[in-house]
Enzyme design. Structure first.
Site, PDB file in Angstrom:
ATOM      1  N   LYS A 244     122.207  28.408 -17.850  1.00 11.98           N
ATOM      2  CA  LYS A 244     120.806  28.205 -17.484  1.00 11.98           C
ATOM      3  C   LYS A 244     120.733  27.015 -16.540  1.00 11.98           C
ATOM      4  CE  LYS A 244     116.225  28.182 -19.628  1.00 11.98           C
ATOM      5  NZ  LYS A 244     115.524  28.269 -20.930  1.00 11.98           N
TER       6      LYS A 244
ATOM      7  N   GLY B 122     118.255  29.581 -11.792  1.00 14.98           N
ATOM      8  CA  GLY B 122     118.647  30.905 -12.263  1.00 14.98           C
ATOM      9  C   GLY B 122     119.142  30.888 -13.695  1.00 14.98           C
TER      10      GLY B 122
ATOM     11  N   ASP C  64     107.328  28.362 -28.220  1.00 12.24           N
ATOM     12  CA  ASP C  64     107.316  29.358 -27.136  1.00 12.24           C
ATOM     13  C   ASP C  64     107.607  30.760 -27.676  1.00 12.24           C
ATOM     14  OD1 ASP C  64     106.876  30.087 -24.533  1.00 12.24           O
ATOM     15  OD2 ASP C  64     108.876  29.560 -23.815  1.00 12.24           O
TER      16      ASP C  64
END
Length: 870
Positions: free
Chosen positions: A255, A239, A366
């Site tokens: 995180k 999560g 990313d």
């Protein structure tokens, strides 16, 4: 973007697919092929291989054991399970291949069954304890992910939960057909497979599992100096939470990384990526727009990265949605200039931040619309550095957004420059995922952007050069150029032939699970129905004049006779849809056999919706009754209408906004589909009570709608509004038009408002998807059904022409992408067959409409046009 789609992109670069069997492309486990003694059998079941003694005697439900596995421990775990279970006569099943296991442990795999590799079926509680103890000792220490839905046995790969052994199904509270088990009174109840360990209320936890439950409950987040306050996101890797530093009061993001779970394409798990991201953020410390990494700690076996929370940051995708002028039919040149200035400034900031990252010798890796945050002052921040790497590394990242991922030939910081080029186009036309499917599409996108926005030519030209100027010849996605969609009847035969070529090229009659590739939901619903199966494609081909395909009809006939356990009964979702299409194609006896089989089920308990419930079933029964004259079908259809009417007489207890607690407003899942059945029941028996029920159904959906500031009515989901055919306002408009054609003098003010504002939702220049359910094809179908002059309507012509934005080449023809835009789809609800149907509704010389949604009475010219001065 819906994360569910990512898990279905690993096998095929053109279509969504699920790992089913084994073969040259997906080799199986060596241990799974070992010889079995006499009295045993082994057979395939979806993506499982079942190994069991014959005859098999097992309870219908009980405590069952799951063995989880990492990719490098799976072969050994399977071998030990074979060696333990077969001599003792214990049945089990296992995932057929490493590819199937990877699909279960990858980052975007559903969390409810993540990690489940082997299922073992104990004969009773005593056998369960014995297997856990003996086999657990043999497997202890082998790497494995935690199965979130289960209770772990000690520290090894064995887990346990109470659930169904036999394949039994029931209807859930939301009306879905789901796996079931029996309560003590024999009633079937859903066998819930959510990522939380729970036992049914009537089941007592065996004493031998009490220490395992205590150990599980002993691991909490209370011992770390951070308090979790809310969840931002869940993935199979863990999560992402917003919390607070209990020492300072600062808001932070935590995180989570789960070991051996959330694997990427390189096999790295979530723990590795969390640790890597911490290291990268420390290396990039001080660059404006990057979060500060505060901490890295363990909680139990889970790894947590703690970093600053950007409290006023909103993902670029959402910020863009609020500002974007192409979703506003009334946008002015000034609006488009203002948006262009803003978008170019966002692009400049992202480019400068990437330059600063590159100066540190790092590739970000990313960049995409969800990893750029826009603050209240329009400054930007970048998130998610788990795949960042040293600029000199040649290793490809294991994760990436497909619309922004560079080809394999692009390396180093050029990967970020490629993603930045994709961002250049996506800021003005948010269809970036299609570029991965066909990179030359970037040229089309640039041309559309130049028509719509005052963007400097050099800005677009540079982006196109970066995207298309790469050597992608090793894997060309297609050999042809997609056709241009034009609203001219004389072009219709050629366009139709082009779409049909792609549909034929995609067909896989050798497969049993599907004939035509479509949306990922076909793997849960089956490949037979109207929405995502063969029935819908064959119907669209026939009604648009594309012809009959006996070999494909034979496939549908053969598989509809034996659809397997768990086949859905509904009109759009299942077997009634197959029956409708087969009857339409002239196979009446087979269609009636299917309907008879469906009526033997407890169909009166189904939900009321059109897609899978009583409204669609009732429509099909009344339709077949009219075609055959069989009174039994009419009686059953009217019984379905009576049940839906009775439910509409009860208080409206659905959520006040759509999309919550399993409820959706709209035609397919909401009350408007029920209105369609009420209208058909009125046509059948002339009872005005059914018209009153139709009015009530429409009023309920309209309560979940909102009129936006540009006069367009949408369905309200709280965080977004939707105009579409399935769960949006256009679908409500289809039912409202049908109702007002029968009862034109209804003076309900909400109906009058909706009759003016719903059509405005069909004026938008951009719809993100092309499909029938949730895209431009549904808009075209709606417009074609209500205009008196299809071939002269400028709005309809504009929407038809804009389908070209989504065209892609495939198999010598033209195809369209499905949900998520990451793969092509051929189905009726989301793909090429739905576009074919919509184009037929607009251009074919004979009437074309969606199944059992008859053409509506044309409305007066100009109805639904935006008013001035409002």
């Amino acid at each position: 973007m819906d994360d569910r789609y990512e898990a279905y992109t690993m096998l095929d670069r053109h279509f969504y697919d699920a790992v089913r069997g084994v073969g040259p492309a997906t080799p199986g486990f060596a241990a799974g092929e070992r010889e079995l003694p006499s009295g045993w059998r082994r057979y395939g079941q979806d993506d499982w291989t079942v190994v069991e003694p014959t005859p098999l005697e097992l309870p219908a439900q009980g405590w069952k054991i799951h063995a989880s596995a990492a990719l490098d421990s799976a072969e050994e775990i399977l071998a030990k399970v074979y060696e333990y279970c077969v001599p003792r006569g214990i049945a089990f099943k296992f995932l057929r291949s490493p590819a199937a296991l990877l699909a279960r442990v990858s980052k975007y795999a559903p969390r409810g069954y993540s990690g489940k590799f082997i299922t073992i079926y104990p004969s009773d509680d005593a056998a369960c304890e014995r297997i856990l103890t003996e086999l657990g000792e043999q497997l202890d220490g082998l790497p494995n992910p935690y199965i979130l839905s289960d209770l772990r046995w000690n520290a090894g790969p064995l887990h346990v939960r109470y659930g169904a052994f036999a394949n039994r199904y029931t209807v859930s509270e939301s009306g879905s057909v789901v796996p079931a088990m029996a309560a003590p009174d024999g009633t079937l109840v859903p066998d819930r497979r959510t990522p939380v360990f729970r036992t049914p209320e009537w089941v007592e936890l065996p004493e031998f599992l009490a220490p395992q439950l205590a150990a599980r409950n002993a691991v909490t987040l209370n011992d770390m100096p951070y308090k979790v306050e809310r969840v931002l996101h869940f993935s199979n890797g863990g999560g992402i939470y917003v919390g607070r530093d209990t020492r300072t009061g600062d808001e932070v993001v935590l995180k989570e990384g789960r070991p051996h779970a959330g694997l990427d394409a390189r096999g790295a798990d979530a723990v590795h990526r969390v640790e890597h991201e911490y290291a990268m953020l420390k290396r990039l410390e001080g660059i404006p727009g990057l979060p500060h990494a505060r901490d890295l700690l363990w909680v139990g076996e889970h790894r947590f990265l703690v970093m600053d929370y950007i409290d006023d940051g909103v993902p670029l995708s959402r910020t863009m949605g609020v500002r974007y002028p192409l979703t506003d039919h009334a946008a002015t040149d000034e609006d488009r200039q203002r948006y262009t200035d803003w978008a170019l400034d966002i692009h400049r900031q992202v480019s400068e931040t990437l330059d600063a990252i590159h100066e540190r010798g790092v590739v970000y890796g990313d960049l995409h619309m969800f990893n750029v945050l826009v603050r209240a002052d329009d400054s930007i921040a970048l998130l998610d550095f788990e795949v960042s790497c040293d600029a000199v590394e040649s290793v490809r990242p294991g994760l990436g957004n497909p619309g922004f991922s560079a080809p394999a030939t692009v390396t180093g910081v050029d990967r970020d420059r490629y993603a930045l080029a994709c961002l250049s186009l996506a800021l003005f036309l948010p269809l970036a995922n299609m570029i991965w499917l066909h990179r030359p599409k970037a040229r089309d996108f640039a041309a559309v952007i130049a028509e719509q926005f005052p963007v400097p030519h050099g800005f677009l030209a540079e982006a196109v050069t970066v995207i298309t100027g790469v050597d992608d010849r090793a894997r060309p996605p297609a050999l042809n150029v997609p056709v241009r969609i034009e609203p001219e009847p004389h072009d219709w035969p050629a366009m139709r032939a082009d779409l049909v070529r792609s549909i034929e090229a995609s067909a896989t009659p050798e497969r049993d699970d599907r004939l035509f590739p479509g949306d990922i939901r076909q793997f849960a619903l089956g490949g037979l129905g109207l929405a995502h199966g063969a029935a819908g494609v064959l119907y669209a081909l026939d009604v648009t004049g594309a012809g009959r395909f006996p070999q494909y009809e034979d496939w549908l006939l053969r598989h509809a006779k034996d659809p397997g356990d768990g086949a859905r009964p509904g009109l759009w979702d299942g077997m009634h849809g197959a029956a409708f299409a087969l009857d339409h194609l002239g196979h009446r006896a087979e269609a009636l056999d299917i309907v008879e089989s469906c009526l033997r089920d407890n169909w009166e308990a189904y939900a009321s919706d059109l897609a899978g419930g009583l409204s669609g079933i009732g429509l099909n029964l009344l339709h077949l009754a009219e075609r055959t004259g069989e009174n039994g079908l009419a009686e059953a259809g009217l019984r379905a209408a009576e049940i839906v009417a009775e439910r509409l007489a009860a208080p409206d207890t659905a959520p006040t906004v759509s999309g919550r607690d399993g409820f959706h407003a709209g035609l397919m899942r909401g009350h408007s589909g029920q209105a369609m059945l009420m209208l058909r029941a009125f046509d059948t028996v002339g009872d005005s009570r059914f018209l009153d029920c139709a009015a009530e159904a429409l009023q309920r959906d309209l309560r979940r709608c909102v009129v936006r500031d540009k006069q367009a009515m949408h369905v309200d989901e709280g965080w977004r509004t939707l105009p579409y055919l399935d769960v949006g306002s256009i679908g409500i408009g289809v039912a409202l038009d049908a109702y007002l054609a029968v009862r034109p003098d209804d003076e309900d003010p909400k109906f009058a408002e909706a009759a003016e504002t719903i059509p405005v939702a069909a004026h938008s220049p951009l719809y993100a998807l092309p499909g029938l359910y949730s895209g431009r094809a549904g808009i075209i179908l709606y417009l074609a059904g209500r205009t008196p002059e299809r071939h002269r309507d400028p709005l309809l012509a504009a929407q038809v022409r804009s389908l070209t934005w989504h065209t892609l080449p495939y198999g010598g023809g033209t195809a369209f992408p499905g949900g998520g835009l990451m793969r092509l789809s051929m189905d009726l609800a989301t793909g090429t067959a739905g576009v074919l149907l919509a184009l037929g509704a607009a251009l074919h010389d004979e009437p074309v409409h969606a199944p059992l949604l008859a053409p509506k009475t044309p409305v007066p010219s100009g109805a639904g046009q935006p008013k001035t001065g409002r």
